[in-house]
Motif scaffolding. Sequence first.
Motif, mmCIF file in Angstrom:
data_model
loop_
_atom_site.group_PDB
_atom_site.id
_atom_site.type_symbol
_atom_site.label_atom_id
_atom_site.label_comp_id
_atom_site.label_asym_id
_atom_site.label_seq_id
_atom_site.Cartn_x
_atom_site.Cartn_y
_atom_site.Cartn_z
ATOM 1 N N LYS A 58 -89.546 38.036 24.713
ATOM 2 C CA LYS A 58 -88.664 37.258 23.833
ATOM 3 C C LYS A 58 -88.892 37.112 22.242
ATOM 4 O O LYS A 58 -88.275 37.388 21.618
ATOM 5 C CB LYS A 58 -88.436 35.819 24.713
ATOM 6 C CG LYS A 58 -87.232 35.262 24.037
ATOM 7 C CD LYS A 58 -87.027 33.570 24.753
ATOM 8 C CE LYS A 58 -85.795 32.816 23.895
ATOM 9 N NZ LYS A 58 -86.312 32.264 22.711
ATOM 10 N N GLU A 69 -87.040 38.877 19.331
ATOM 11 C CA GLU A 69 -86.718 38.082 17.985
ATOM 12 C C GLU A 69 -87.240 38.441 17.100
ATOM 13 O O GLU A 69 -86.689 38.540 15.882
ATOM 14 C CB GLU A 69 -86.954 36.380 18.581
ATOM 15 C CG GLU A 69 -86.091 35.930 19.552
ATOM 16 C CD GLU A 69 -86.501 34.683 20.013
ATOM 17 O OE1 GLU A 69 -87.564 34.124 19.655
ATOM 18 O OE2 GLU A 69 -85.563 33.962 20.935
ATOM 19 N N LYS A 74 -79.766 37.780 24.549
ATOM 20 C CA LYS A 74 -78.522 37.712 25.092
ATOM 21 C C LYS A 74 -77.893 39.340 24.426
ATOM 22 O O LYS A 74 -76.884 39.471 25.046
ATOM 23 C CB LYS A 74 -77.793 36.767 24.615
ATOM 24 C CG LYS A 74 -77.380 36.356 23.409
ATOM 25 C CD LYS A 74 -76.588 35.094 23.049
ATOM 26 C CE LYS A 74 -76.458 34.714 21.664
ATOM 27 N NZ LYS A 74 -75.463 33.584 21.377
ATOM 28 N N GLU A 75 -78.353 39.761 23.270
ATOM 29 C CA GLU A 75 -77.879 40.854 22.748
ATOM 30 C C GLU A 75 -78.072 42.061 23.375
ATOM 31 O O GLU A 75 -77.461 43.307 23.528
ATOM 32 C CB GLU A 75 -78.310 40.930 21.211
ATOM 33 C CG GLU A 75 -77.878 40.101 20.313
ATOM 34 C CD GLU A 75 -78.137 40.266 18.964
ATOM 35 O OE1 GLU A 75 -77.788 41.173 18.420
ATOM 36 O OE2 GLU A 75 -79.192 39.518 18.431
ATOM 37 N N TYR A 107 -83.403 40.457 16.895
ATOM 38 C CA TYR A 107 -82.321 40.363 17.986
ATOM 39 C C TYR A 107 -82.665 39.008 18.875
ATOM 40 O O TYR A 107 -83.824 38.399 18.943
ATOM 41 C CB TYR A 107 -82.448 41.367 18.881
ATOM 42 C CG TYR A 107 -82.335 42.787 18.256
ATOM 43 C CD1 TYR A 107 -80.789 43.179 17.716
ATOM 44 C CD2 TYR A 107 -83.433 43.624 17.772
ATOM 45 C CE1 TYR A 107 -80.949 44.389 17.176
ATOM 46 C CE2 TYR A 107 -83.074 44.841 17.029
ATOM 47 C CZ TYR A 107 -81.866 45.308 16.789
ATOM 48 O OH TYR A 107 -81.615 46.237 16.118
ATOM 49 N N GLU A 108 -81.637 38.629 19.571
ATOM 50 C CA GLU A 108 -81.676 37.791 20.614
ATOM 51 C C GLU A 108 -81.661 38.304 21.980
ATOM 52 O O GLU A 108 -81.032 39.442 22.095
ATOM 53 C CB GLU A 108 -80.566 36.624 20.367
ATOM 54 C CG GLU A 108 -80.603 35.898 19.152
ATOM 55 C CD GLU A 108 -79.350 34.915 18.926
ATOM 56 O OE1 GLU A 108 -78.709 34.480 20.176
ATOM 57 O OE2 GLU A 108 -78.991 34.557 17.989
#
Length: 296
Positions: free
Chosen positions: A44, A48, A55-56, A52-53
């Motif tokens: 994660k 990040e 969920k993307e 990006y996140e």
Amino acid sequence: MPEIKIIDLHFKNLDHAIASYLLPTNEGPILIETGPYSTYPKLKKGVEDLGYEMKEIKHVFLTHIHLDHAGAAWALAETGANIYLHPFGAKNMEDPSRLMESATRIYGDQMDTLWGQMKQIPANQLIQVEDQQSFEFGEVQIKSLHTPGHAKHHIAWQVGDVIFTGDVAGVKIDKGPVVPPCPPPDINLEDWKASINILREAKPSALYLTHYNQITDIADHLTALENILDDWAAWIQKQMRANLTNEEMVPLFMKYTAEQLRNAGLDEPTIELYEAANPSWMSVAGLVRYWTKKES
């Protein structure tokens, strides 16, 4: 060809043991390999840090379902990703209970620290991929290469002129030699060598190993992999014919393989890193099973 982003998952707090690869596209980022759920916070953060996140990420490509490659796939599915994998692996991702029970018998009370939990993935998010099947995401095309030998449900993923090889091209960390990960139950030397030829015939410019390297001297690398695969298999066969048990073989094989790494010029911390990425005792179990099936 998108710029390949390498995310070091710092498995067991070690550098360069397990990688995930992120590919930016104009339809959003694609992830190749998730690593185990135990390293999900590092995944994660890596995503990040690249802007990006989680969920993307709507498309996750697994080379196979072993926990060090696919253990966090369910968490990506929960945030909306489809999971692309070999048809032989889909059932165990839809219901991972059998996979986790098998792993628990091997790892016991180390399960949580090594791998973490694994939850079900809905069947409609598991995309079962045939050999040579292609997917397009904007300017990026990903093609599957079914490459059994390490696992019968293994896929290497070709993107342009590079291939993400999972375990079929072995383990090679930093400047160390290539070694073959041989865990049970699917090791098959004949299939593995045929899969190595599939990689050769694709004529890639680079191989990206999950454990853990970009390889550009491909011909030498694949030849060295075949040679050490034969060497390890012959060593195990010799001990079996001397009637050694698995338990008796493990410390001898660990000493044998560590000495090979020392002879290649590696220091003790790097040898420990190799052992974390590719435990010797797993290769004893896998190659004993291979010879037992072959000679029965």
